[in-house]
Design a protein around this motif. Structure first.
Motif, PDB file in Angstrom:
ATOM      1  N   ALA A 102      16.637  28.824  31.780  1.00 14.40           N
ATOM      2  CA  ALA A 102      18.004  29.092  31.320  1.00 14.40           C
ATOM      3  C   ALA A 102      18.881  27.886  31.653  1.00 14.40           C
ATOM      4  O   ALA A 102      19.783  27.945  32.476  1.00 14.40           O
ATOM      5  N   ARG A 103      18.579  26.784  30.998  1.00 12.15           N
ATOM      6  CA  ARG A 103      19.344  25.556  31.230  1.00 12.15           C
ATOM      7  C   ARG A 103      20.695  25.660  30.535  1.00 12.15           C
ATOM      8  O   ARG A 103      20.786  26.136  29.400  1.00 12.15           O
ATOM      9  N   ILE A 104      21.753  25.223  31.245  1.00 12.35           N
ATOM     10  CA  ILE A 104      23.105  25.284  30.701  1.00 12.35           C
ATOM     11  C   ILE A 104      23.790  23.936  30.860  1.00 12.35           C
ATOM     12  O   ILE A 104      23.385  23.116  31.683  1.00 12.35           O
ATOM     13  N   GLU A 105      24.811  23.725  30.045  1.00 18.13           N
ATOM     14  CA  GLU A 105      25.641  22.534  30.153  1.00 18.13           C
ATOM     15  C   GLU A 105      27.084  23.018  30.196  1.00 18.13           C
ATOM     16  O   GLU A 105      27.516  23.788  29.338  1.00 18.13           O
ATOM     17  N   LEU A 106      27.815  22.592  31.221  1.00 19.22           N
ATOM     18  CA  LEU A 106      29.194  23.023  31.417  1.00 19.22           C
ATOM     19  C   LEU A 106      30.119  21.815  31.416  1.00 19.22           C
ATOM     20  O   LEU A 106      29.786  20.781  31.991  1.00 19.22           O
ATOM     21  N   ASN A 107      31.270  21.963  30.789  1.00 19.93           N
ATOM     22  CA  ASN A 107      32.288  20.921  30.793  1.00 19.93           C
ATOM     23  C   ASN A 107      33.522  21.501  31.462  1.00 19.93           C
ATOM     24  O   ASN A 107      33.987  22.588  31.081  1.00 19.93           O
ATOM     25  N   GLY A 108      34.039  20.803  32.457  1.00 19.84           N
ATOM     26  CA  GLY A 108      35.207  21.309  33.153  1.00 19.84           C
ATOM     27  C   GLY A 108      35.687  20.337  34.208  1.00 19.84           C
ATOM     28  O   GLY A 108      35.270  19.179  34.253  1.00 19.84           O
ATOM     29  N   VAL A 109      36.555  20.856  35.073  1.00 19.25           N
ATOM     30  CA  VAL A 109      37.141  20.056  36.142  1.00 19.25           C
ATOM     31  C   VAL A 109      36.694  20.645  37.479  1.00 19.25           C
ATOM     32  O   VAL A 109      36.760  21.868  37.687  1.00 19.25           O
ATOM     33  N   ILE A 110      36.234  19.780  38.366  1.00 21.35           N
ATOM     34  CA  ILE A 110      35.836  20.220  39.699  1.00 21.35           C
ATOM     35  C   ILE A 110      37.108  20.593  40.461  1.00 21.35           C
ATOM     36  O   ILE A 110      37.998  19.767  40.635  1.00 21.35           O
TER      37      ILE A 110
ATOM     38  N   ILE B 227      35.009  21.712  46.447  1.00 19.72           N
ATOM     39  CA  ILE B 227      33.635  21.492  46.893  1.00 19.72           C
ATOM     40  C   ILE B 227      33.519  22.014  48.320  1.00 19.72           C
ATOM     41  O   ILE B 227      34.325  21.673  49.186  1.00 19.72           O
ATOM     42  N   ASP B 228      32.514  22.853  48.548  1.00 16.77           N
ATOM     43  CA  ASP B 228      32.202  23.330  49.898  1.00 16.77           C
ATOM     44  C   ASP B 228      31.014  22.511  50.389  1.00 16.77           C
ATOM     45  O   ASP B 228      29.883  22.742  49.977  1.00 16.77           O
ATOM     46  N   PHE B 229      31.291  21.526  51.232  1.00 11.92           N
ATOM     47  CA  PHE B 229      30.263  20.638  51.778  1.00 11.92           C
ATOM     48  C   PHE B 229      29.744  21.285  53.066  1.00 11.92           C
ATOM     49  O   PHE B 229      30.086  20.874  54.165  1.00 11.92           O
ATOM     50  N   VAL B 230      28.962  22.362  52.922  1.00  7.47           N
ATOM     51  CA  VAL B 230      28.527  23.169  54.057  1.00  7.47           C
ATOM     52  C   VAL B 230      27.021  23.384  54.007  1.00  7.47           C
ATOM     53  O   VAL B 230      26.408  23.252  52.953  1.00  7.47           O
ATOM     54  N   ASN B 231      26.446  23.726  55.140  1.00  6.36           N
ATOM     55  CA  ASN B 231      25.032  24.086  55.194  1.00  6.36           C
ATOM     56  C   ASN B 231      24.885  25.539  54.778  1.00  6.36           C
ATOM     57  O   ASN B 231      25.772  26.331  55.024  1.00  6.36           O
ATOM     58  N   PRO B 232      23.812  25.942  54.163  1.00  7.20           N
ATOM     59  CA  PRO B 232      22.615  25.148  53.926  1.00  7.20           C
ATOM     60  C   PRO B 232      22.673  24.330  52.633  1.00  7.20           C
ATOM     61  O   PRO B 232      21.827  23.475  52.421  1.00  7.20           O
ATOM     62  N   HIS B 233      23.660  24.586  51.741  1.00  9.49           N
ATOM     63  CA  HIS B 233      23.741  23.853  50.479  1.00  9.49           C
ATOM     64  C   HIS B 233      25.197  23.571  50.144  1.00  9.49           C
ATOM     65  O   HIS B 233      26.087  24.326  50.506  1.00  9.49           O
ATOM     66  N   ILE B 234      25.413  22.510  49.396  1.00  9.22           N
ATOM     67  CA  ILE B 234      26.741  22.177  48.894  1.00  9.22           C
ATOM     68  C   ILE B 234      27.042  23.093  47.708  1.00  9.22           C
ATOM     69  O   ILE B 234      26.168  23.351  46.881  1.00  9.22           O
ATOM     70  N   TYR B 235      28.271  23.591  47.641  1.00  7.19           N
ATOM     71  CA  TYR B 235      28.715  24.407  46.513  1.00  7.19           C
ATOM     72  C   TYR B 235      29.886  23.724  45.842  1.00  7.19           C
ATOM     73  O   TYR B 235      30.848  23.339  46.493  1.00  7.19           O
ATOM     74  N   LEU B 236      29.786  23.586  44.544  1.00  7.76           N
ATOM     75  CA  LEU B 236      30.824  22.958  43.748  1.00  7.76           C
ATOM     76  C   LEU B 236      31.432  24.035  42.850  1.00  7.76           C
ATOM     77  O   LEU B 236      30.709  24.847  42.274  1.00  7.76           O
ATOM     78  N   HIS B 237      32.757  24.061  42.770  1.00  5.42           N
ATOM     79  CA  HIS B 237      33.459  25.038  41.928  1.00  5.42           C
ATOM     80  C   HIS B 237      33.992  24.284  40.707  1.00  5.42           C
ATOM     81  O   HIS B 237      34.730  23.308  40.847  1.00  5.42           O
ATOM     82  N   LEU B 238      33.597  24.737  39.535  1.00  8.85           N
ATOM     83  CA  LEU B 238      33.947  24.064  38.292  1.00  8.85           C
ATOM     84  C   LEU B 238      34.780  24.997  37.420  1.00  8.85           C
ATOM     85  O   LEU B 238      34.334  26.096  37.065  1.00  8.85           O
ATOM     86  N   ASP B 239      36.004  24.555  37.098  1.00  5.00           N
ATOM     87  CA  ASP B 239      36.878  25.319  36.207  1.00  5.00           C
ATOM     88  C   ASP B 239      36.548  24.955  34.774  1.00  5.00           C
ATOM     89  O   ASP B 239      36.703  23.795  34.370  1.00  5.00           O
ATOM     90  N   VAL B 240      36.081  25.947  34.017  1.00  2.01           N
ATOM     91  CA  VAL B 240      35.641  25.750  32.641  1.00  2.01           C
ATOM     92  C   VAL B 240      36.553  26.556  31.722  1.00  2.01           C
ATOM     93  O   VAL B 240      36.726  27.757  31.912  1.00  2.01           O
ATOM     94  N   GLU B 241      37.117  25.882  30.731  1.00  5.37           N
ATOM     95  CA  GLU B 241      38.000  26.548  29.774  1.00  5.37           C
ATOM     96  C   GLU B 241      37.207  26.912  28.525  1.00  5.37           C
ATOM     97  O   GLU B 241      36.494  26.081  27.968  1.00  5.37           O
ATOM     98  N   ASP B 242      37.349  28.177  28.075  1.00  4.55           N
ATOM     99  CA  ASP B 242      36.641  28.584  26.857  1.00  4.55           C
ATOM    100  C   ASP B 242      37.494  28.324  25.620  1.00  4.55           C
ATOM    101  O   ASP B 242      38.607  27.792  25.720  1.00  4.55           O
ATOM    102  N   GLU B 243      36.978  28.698  24.460  1.00  7.08           N
ATOM    103  CA  GLU B 243      37.650  28.416  23.188  1.00  7.08           C
ATOM    104  C   GLU B 243      39.037  29.049  23.100  1.00  7.08           C
ATOM    105  O   GLU B 243      39.924  28.551  22.420  1.00  7.08           O
ATOM    106  N   SER B 244      39.225  30.179  23.784  1.00  4.32           N
ATOM    107  CA  SER B 244      40.516  30.875  23.721  1.00  4.32           C
ATOM    108  C   SER B 244      41.521  30.345  24.731  1.00  4.32           C
ATOM    109  O   SER B 244      42.646  30.830  24.803  1.00  4.32           O
ATOM    110  N   GLY B 245      41.107  29.360  25.546  1.00  4.84           N
ATOM    111  CA  GLY B 245      42.000  28.777  26.540  1.00  4.84           C
ATOM    112  C   GLY B 245      41.936  29.449  27.904  1.00  4.84           C
ATOM    113  O   GLY B 245      42.651  29.061  28.819  1.00  4.84           O
ATOM    114  N   GLU B 246      41.071  30.453  28.045  1.00  8.19           N
ATOM    115  CA  GLU B 246      40.920  31.141  29.322  1.00  8.19           C
ATOM    116  C   GLU B 246      39.984  30.332  30.227  1.00  8.19           C
ATOM    117  O   GLU B 246      38.950  29.833  29.784  1.00  8.19           O
ATOM    118  N   THR B 247      40.365  30.221  31.506  1.00  9.19           N
ATOM    119  CA  THR B 247      39.575  29.443  32.458  1.00  9.19           C
ATOM    120  C   THR B 247      38.756  30.358  33.356  1.00  9.19           C
ATOM    121  O   THR B 247      39.271  31.335  33.894  1.00  9.19           O
TER     122      THR B 247
END
Length: 135
Positions: free
Chosen positions: A40-48, A51-71
């Motif tokens: 289930a490969r995906i491609e997302l376009n948005g603004v970071i 970023i949670d630079f924490v153990n055990p893994h880094i988590y990145l939060h990406l704001d993605v806007e859809d066609e209707s303008g909802e984020t």
């Protein structure tokens, strides 16, 4: 690996592969394949946005806007912080300059949530960070 003029961090792949093999699929807590679907490969376009630079893994939060303008905010998992510390990649480098990014990822198995595991982050200036195996 990092594209453009930056140095290679391709050893991250080796670390991710070794970590995955060492923990095995029996330990779903640490298994990328246990939590994320490589088919289930995906491609997302948005603004970071964070970023949670924490153990055990880094988590990145990406704001993605859809066609209707909802984020919607996607929560994207990545490698452990130690991998990037050794490659001299900082949180600020991942965050970028606030310009939109394109992220290649694999979708979380729980499709009711906006979750993914980062394969590659592409920045507006052309450089990228390869953070996961290319499934």
């Amino acid at each position: 690996m990092i594209g453009g003029p930056m140095k290679s961090i391709s050893w991250i792949f080796s670390g991710v592969a070794a970590l995955t093999l060492a923990t095995g699929l029996a330990s779903a807590h640490h298994s990328v394949i246990g939590q994320f679907d490589p088919d289930a490969r995906i491609e997302l376009n948005g603004v970071i946005s964070k970023i949670d630079f924490v153990n055990p893994h880094i988590y990145l939060h990406l704001d993605v806007e859809d066609e209707s303008g909802e984020t919607s905010t996607w929560r994207l998992e990545s490698v452990p912080p130690a991998f990037l510390y050794r490659a001299e990649v900082t949180q600020d480098m991942l965050m970028g300059d606030g310009s939109p990014v394109r992220i290649e990822a694999i979708r979380g198995r729980d499709q009711s949530q906006l979750l993914g595991f980062i394969i590659r982050i592409h920045y507006a200036d052309g450089h990228y960070y390869q953070l996961g195996e290319d499934y």
